[in-house]
Write an enzyme that holds these catalytic residues in place. Structure first.
Site, PDB file in Angstrom:
ATOM      1  CD  GLN A  14      -3.690  -4.720   6.366  1.00  7.04           C
ATOM      2  OE1 GLN A  14      -3.684  -3.730   5.569  1.00  7.04           O
ATOM      3  NE2 GLN A  14      -4.330  -5.989   5.794  1.00  7.04           N
TER       4      GLN A  14
ATOM      5  CG  ASP B  90     -10.573  -1.102   4.162  1.00  6.72           C
ATOM      6  OD1 ASP B  90     -10.023  -1.347   3.194  1.00  6.72           O
ATOM      7  OD2 ASP B  90     -10.047  -1.583   5.158  1.00  6.72           O
TER       8      ASP B  90
ATOM      9  CE  LYS C  21      -3.801  -2.712   2.321  1.00  8.73           C
ATOM     10  NZ  LYS C  21      -4.641  -3.124   3.113  1.00  8.73           N
TER      11      LYS C  21
END
Ligand code: NAD
Length: 290
Positions: free
Chosen positions: A105, A128, A61
């Site tokens: 995460q 997300d 990322k």
């Protein structure tokens, strides 16, 4: 000259190519904002504990962000962190004017309550797309941040000109992060959608009806070639690591002899999902500071 066998093979849905296009678009929009004197979008990643796979994802990322001119920062908490500690860190990032997007995460250590953490993220910074408010907006067809994998799947189908309207779509898997939101997005695009799961009876027959089949069960090669309707568009979301460490999808690669389009694993949904995270971070920043 190609042989008859080659002529029958499915068109390979190249996730890397789709991802490149998304990233190029993000990079050019970030650059034009820079020329207008605006600061770069900023992705804040929260990492709790030391999961090896998560470390690799987070590194990826960071690299993606760098490539497209998005700033990023990592925020680490120990393996022993409590729900309250994770929520407190998320709240701090929510209030940080420098931060455009907050990603926690997963997986989180067992003692951390995932739902509480997901709900703690400011929906405007929820890159997300997992916050209940964004999930609700998705269901209602309202604008919001879409979860990366489902949004990426739709991008892949669109990139290859697969018609969705009026078509029979089958989604194999009903998770909150892949199966359900993918089904809703297909429905929003006027496909006729069936969602399958572990208790579905006659799975093979249901799959055989699909003109668009999205396999997100997490079971290596569950979908056999004879489950595929000839000419169908098949998106393989599954990522299954074999004992030899090699990755394989939920769809038997031999399905390429029957399908019209097939996305490979690796090199299919994975890179597009990553690219969508960058697109979502930019979207969050554009909505905050047009
Ligand atoms: P999950 O385990 O939360 O959900 C799997 C779903 O599949 C469940 O709804 C279950 O009912 C269904 N299922 C499982 N086995 C089945 C069977 N034998 N028959 C019928 N239904 C069955 O998983 P998830 O988070 O939705 O992810 C699914 C897969 O996609 C995993 O392999 C995951 O690693 C992969 N994935 C890939 C990406 C990517 O970026 N490439 C992103 C997310 C998930």
């Amino acid at each position: 000259m190609s042989t008859e066998a080659e002529e029958r093979m499915a068109i390979r849905i190249d996730g890397r190519e789709v991802a490149e296009q998304i990233l190029a678009n993000v990079a050019s929009r970030v650059d034009s904002r820079r020329r207008r004197g605006l600061p770069p979008p900023h992705l804040a990643v929260v990492l709790v504990g030391h999961d090896q796979a998560s470390e690799t994802y987070v590194r990826g990322k960071r690299r993606d962000a760098e490539r497209v001119g998005i700033a990023s920062s990592d925020h680490r908490l120990p393996e022993t962190a409590t729900t309250a500690e994770v929520v407190e860190l998320v709240a701090r990032l929510n209030h940080d004017p420098e931060v455009s997007g907050v990603l926690v995460q997963q997986p989180l250590p067992l003692q951390v309550e995932v739902a509480a953490v997901v709900e703690a993220v400011d929906p405007a910074k929820d890159v997300d797309g997992f916050h209940p408010l964004n999930a609700g907006r998705l269901l209602l067809g309202q604008p919001g941040i879409l979860p990366c994998t489902p949004a990426g799947i739709l991008r892949m189908l669109d990139h290859y000109g697969v018609v969705l309207e009026g078509r029979r779509a089958v989604v194999l898997g009903r998770s909150n992060i892949v199966g359900k939101p993918t089904a809703v997005l297909l429905l929003r695009r006027h496909a006729t959608v069936t969602v399958c799961h572990t208790r579905t009876r006659g799975l093979a027959e249901v799959c055989r009806e699909a003109e668009i089949l999205v396999a997100a069960a997490g079971r290596r090669h569950l979908v056999r070639p004879d489950w595929i309707r000839p000419g169908a568009a098949v998106i393989d979301v599954g990522v299954n690591r074999g004992p030899d460490g090699r990755l394989s999808g939920d769809v038997d690669p031999e399905a390429a002899r029957v399908a019209g389009w097939l996305s490979p694993v690796p090199g299919g949904v994975g890179p597009v999902t990553r690219a969508m995270l960058m697109a979502n971070t930019l979207q969050a920043e554009e909505e905050r500071r047009p």
